[in-house]
Design an enzyme around this catalytic site. Structure first.
Site, PDB file in Angstrom:
ATOM      1  N   THR A  12      54.106  61.613 -78.825  1.00 64.24           N
ATOM      2  CA  THR A  12      53.296  62.802 -79.032  1.00 64.24           C
ATOM      3  C   THR A  12      52.754  62.749 -80.450  1.00 64.24           C
ATOM      4  OG1 THR A  12      53.452  65.189 -79.459  1.00 64.24           O
ATOM      5  CG2 THR A  12      55.489  63.971 -79.464  1.00 64.24           C
ATOM      6  N   CYS A  16      45.786  63.983 -79.111  1.00 63.73           N
ATOM      7  CA  CYS A  16      46.903  64.561 -78.371  1.00 63.73           C
ATOM      8  C   CYS A  16      47.091  63.648 -77.177  1.00 63.73           C
ATOM      9  CB  CYS A  16      46.612  65.992 -77.937  1.00 63.73           C
ATOM     10  SG  CYS A  16      47.961  66.724 -77.000  1.00 63.73           S
TER      11      CYS A  16
END
Length: 233
Positions: free
Chosen positions: A83, A197
């Site tokens: 992430t 992202c």
């Protein structure tokens, strides 16, 4: 082949993309019967999401540090945090173990430098777009300037990530909104766009735009594969 550790679950949709990309990459490199040696510690994203909203970064750092420790004990040779946003606490997590962390911004920055990009648009969570742990790292280490959307568009990008993509919902209207925002960033001087992202690549594909897209998930996995498959020194 080295064993890759992954701290995942943020969200599980993007972690699944990591697992798929790593196994496909190993099969392409070594032959179709081969698969990646991977250990995954997948956290509960609901807890992480709530702590992000409450600004409890120290608690999250402890959770991810414990995950990293478990990966090291299980035999991982190095590890990834799957992430972008949680790289805000990457240094804290890296310091908790003796195996190296493969930082997501390093793989992205290296690819941008290789392409001669010096000014890039960034789509990500509000944390990543508005704080300097990501954009500052890009500028300090790679001399790359980051452009982010205006405030209302940052909120839109953020909400799509959390309320749609992290739940596996792919909405054509959101894709069109993202493409408009990409065009705005290009008009401001962006030479390329970071999909900053790990879920955004589920929504926006290279064929959707003429602008070069830098998918952080794919780049992170490419770097992991290179490290996992390199010949012993």
């Amino acid at each position: 082949m080295k064993t890759i550790g992954i701290i995942g679950g943020m969200s599980w949709e993007s972690t699944a993309s990591y697992y798929s990309a790593l196994n496909q990459g190993v099969a392409q490199s070594l032959g179709s019967w081969h698969s990646a040696k991977v250990i995954i510690n997948s956290v509960d994203f609901k807890d992480i999401k709530e702590q992000q909203q409450e600004g409890k970064w120290e608690e999250m750092a402890e959770t991810l540090s414990q995950a990293a420790i478990s990966l090291e004990k299980a035999g991982a040779d190095f590890f990834l945090i799957a992430t972008n946003t949680m790289h805000k606490i990457a240094h804290r997590v890296a310091d908790s173990v003796n195996i190296p962390l493969l930082h997501i911004v390093d793989s992205t920055g290296s690819a941008l430098v290789a392409a001669g990009v010096t000014k890039v648009g960034l789509l990500a969570t509000r944390f990543t777009m508005e704080e300097d742990f990501y954009t500052g790292y890009l500028e300090e280490k790679f001399a790359i300037q980051s452009l982010v959307p205006n405030e209302s568009d940052r909120q839109l990008v953020h909400e799509v990530i959390y309320n749609e993509l992290c739940l596996g919902r792919i909405q054509p209207g959101s894709r069109q909104a993202y493409l408009r925002i990409i065009d705005d960033l290009v008009d401001k001087g962006a030479q390329a766009i970071i999909l900053g992202c790990t879920e955004i690549a589920l929504l926006v594909k290279p064929e959707d735009t003429s602008v070069s897209l830098y998918d952080t998930t794919a780049l992170h996995c490419d770097a992991a594969l290179k490290l996992a498959l390199e010949a012993p020194k």
